[in-house]
Design an enzyme around this catalytic site. Structure first.
Site, PDB file in Angstrom:
ATOM      1  CB  THR A  28     -18.993  17.895 -21.387  1.00 26.09           C
ATOM      2  OG1 THR A  28     -19.113  19.131 -21.158  1.00 26.09           O
ATOM      3  CG2 THR A  28     -18.663  17.486 -22.890  1.00 26.09           C
ATOM      4  N   GLY A  82     -20.291  12.888 -16.077  1.00 25.71           N
ATOM      5  CA  GLY A  82     -20.016  11.409 -16.003  1.00 25.71           C
ATOM      6  C   GLY A  82     -18.294  11.387 -15.991  1.00 25.71           C
ATOM      7  CB  ALA A  83     -16.094   9.549 -14.487  1.00 29.49           C
ATOM      8  CG  ASP A  84     -13.343   9.592 -19.770  1.00 19.57           C
ATOM      9  OD1 ASP A  84     -14.045   9.294 -20.511  1.00 19.57           O
ATOM     10  OD2 ASP A  84     -12.719  10.828 -19.643  1.00 19.57           O
ATOM     11  N   GLY A  96     -12.304  12.692 -21.654  1.00 18.24           N
ATOM     12  CA  GLY A  96     -12.442  12.117 -22.979  1.00 18.24           C
ATOM     13  C   GLY A  96     -13.036  12.731 -23.949  1.00 18.24           C
ATOM     14  CD  GLU A 103     -15.905  17.549 -18.324  1.00 19.04           C
ATOM     15  OE1 GLU A 103     -16.684  17.050 -19.237  1.00 19.04           O
ATOM     16  OE2 GLU A 103     -14.720  16.979 -17.960  1.00 19.04           O
TER      17      GLU A 103
HETATM   18  C1  5RP Z   1     -15.952  14.856 -20.998  1.00 14.69           C
HETATM   19  C2  5RP Z   1     -15.866  13.851 -19.829  1.00 14.69           C
HETATM   20  C3  5RP Z   1     -16.974  12.753 -19.770  1.00 14.69           C
HETATM   21  O1  5RP Z   1     -17.433  12.960 -18.738  1.00 14.69           O
HETATM   22  C4  5RP Z   1     -16.174  11.491 -19.676  1.00 14.69           C
HETATM   23  O2  5RP Z   1     -15.482  11.552 -21.017  1.00 14.69           O
HETATM   24  C5  5RP Z   1     -17.283  10.298 -19.912  1.00 14.69           C
HETATM   25  O3  5RP Z   1     -18.079  10.551 -20.895  1.00 14.69           O
HETATM   26  P1  5RP Z   1     -19.283   9.525 -21.419  1.00 14.69           P
HETATM   27  O4  5RP Z   1     -20.372   9.778 -20.419  1.00 14.69           O
HETATM   28  O5  5RP Z   1     -19.600   9.703 -22.852  1.00 14.69           O
HETATM   29  O6  5RP Z   1     -18.759   8.093 -20.981  1.00 14.69           O
HETATM   30  O7  5RP Z   1     -15.084  14.015 -19.171  1.00 14.69           O
HETATM   31  O8  5RP Z   1     -14.802  15.604 -21.257  1.00 14.69           O
END
Ligand code: 5RP
Length: 223
Positions: A28, A82-84, A96, A103
């Site tokens: 997500t 993805g990841a923050d 985020g 997830e």
């Molecule tokens: C959502 C997540 C996303 O993977 C993380 O927030 C990264 O988001 P983005 O690809 O918009 O930078 O963990 O719950």
């Protein structure tokens, strides 16, 4: 390159990890959305996908990709998300987008976690990004006190004056000011607090591969 172009580059690179005829776990967020858009171009190669949020399911379906219920899927070769923040050992902060619990559940069924992110997400120590924690609403205050005891500053996630609710109907407490030097220990400690559903630390089961968008191309880290 813009941040979106870096995200698009890693989203395209992740297609190399898609196994023909398989069901793919899909994350997500904005980077995962770019991946879904890229996946649409090869959708004939896969059986379908398991989504980590309602938003992801909607986007997959809009592209004509079959969405499976996780209860009907026993194994998946890859989970792509993805990841923050991510370290050079593959430990991540996620959530985020408030989808951390689903997830983590979908990722747990996949053999490999492929993290896709622009290079700004690579950090030495996790914690500059506020750590998301999904919490049962009635436990919000008690969990916040326990998180403060761990040294962080808890803040209820609010949007438009209202508490953000996850797809599971829970609230998110973001914890500011943590320097997470032992991510596995912190993940276990926060998950052990009664009322916590999931902490957005993915360390006990981190990424297996990270595809990071850099100005000079996609950098691949294998853990
Ligand atoms: C959502 C997540 C996303 O993977 C993380 O927030 C990264 O988001 P983005 O690809 O918009 O930078 O963990 O719950």
């Amino acid at each position: 390159m813009t941040q979106d172009e870096l995200k698009q580059a890693v989203a395209r690179a992740a297609l190399d990890y898609v196994v023909d005829g398989d069901i793919i776990g899909v994350g997500t967020g904005s980077t995962a959305n770019f991946f879904i858009d890229a996946l649409a171009g090869v959708k004939h190669r896969i059986k379908g996908a398991v989504a980590s949020s309602e938003g992801t399911a909607e986007r997959l379906l809009a592209h004509g990709i079959t969405v499976f219920d996780l209860n009907d899927v026993a194994s998946m070769s890859v989970y792509i998300d993805g990841a923050d923040e991510i370290t050079d050992t593959g430990a991540m902060i996620k959530g985020g987008g408030a989808a951390l619990t689903r997830e983590k559940i979908v990722a747990s069924v996949a053999t490999k976690f492929i993290c896709i992110a622009d290079g700004s997400k690579l950090v030495d120590v996790l914690g500059a990004f506020p750590l998301p924690v999904e919490v049962i609403p009635m436990a919000q205050a008690v969990v916040a006190r326990k998180l403060a005891e761990l040294g962080g500053t808890p803040r209820l996630r609010v949007k438009d004056g209202r508490a953000v609710l996850t797809d599971n109907g829970n609230v998110i407490i973001d914890v500011l000011g943590l320097q997470i030097t032992d991510p596995v220990a912190t993940e276990l400690a926060i998950n052990a607090i009664v009322g916590v559903v999931t902490v957005g630390l993915f360390a006990a089961r981190g990424a297996d591969v990270a595809l990071l968008g850099m100005a000079d191309g996609v950098r691949t880290l294998v853990f």
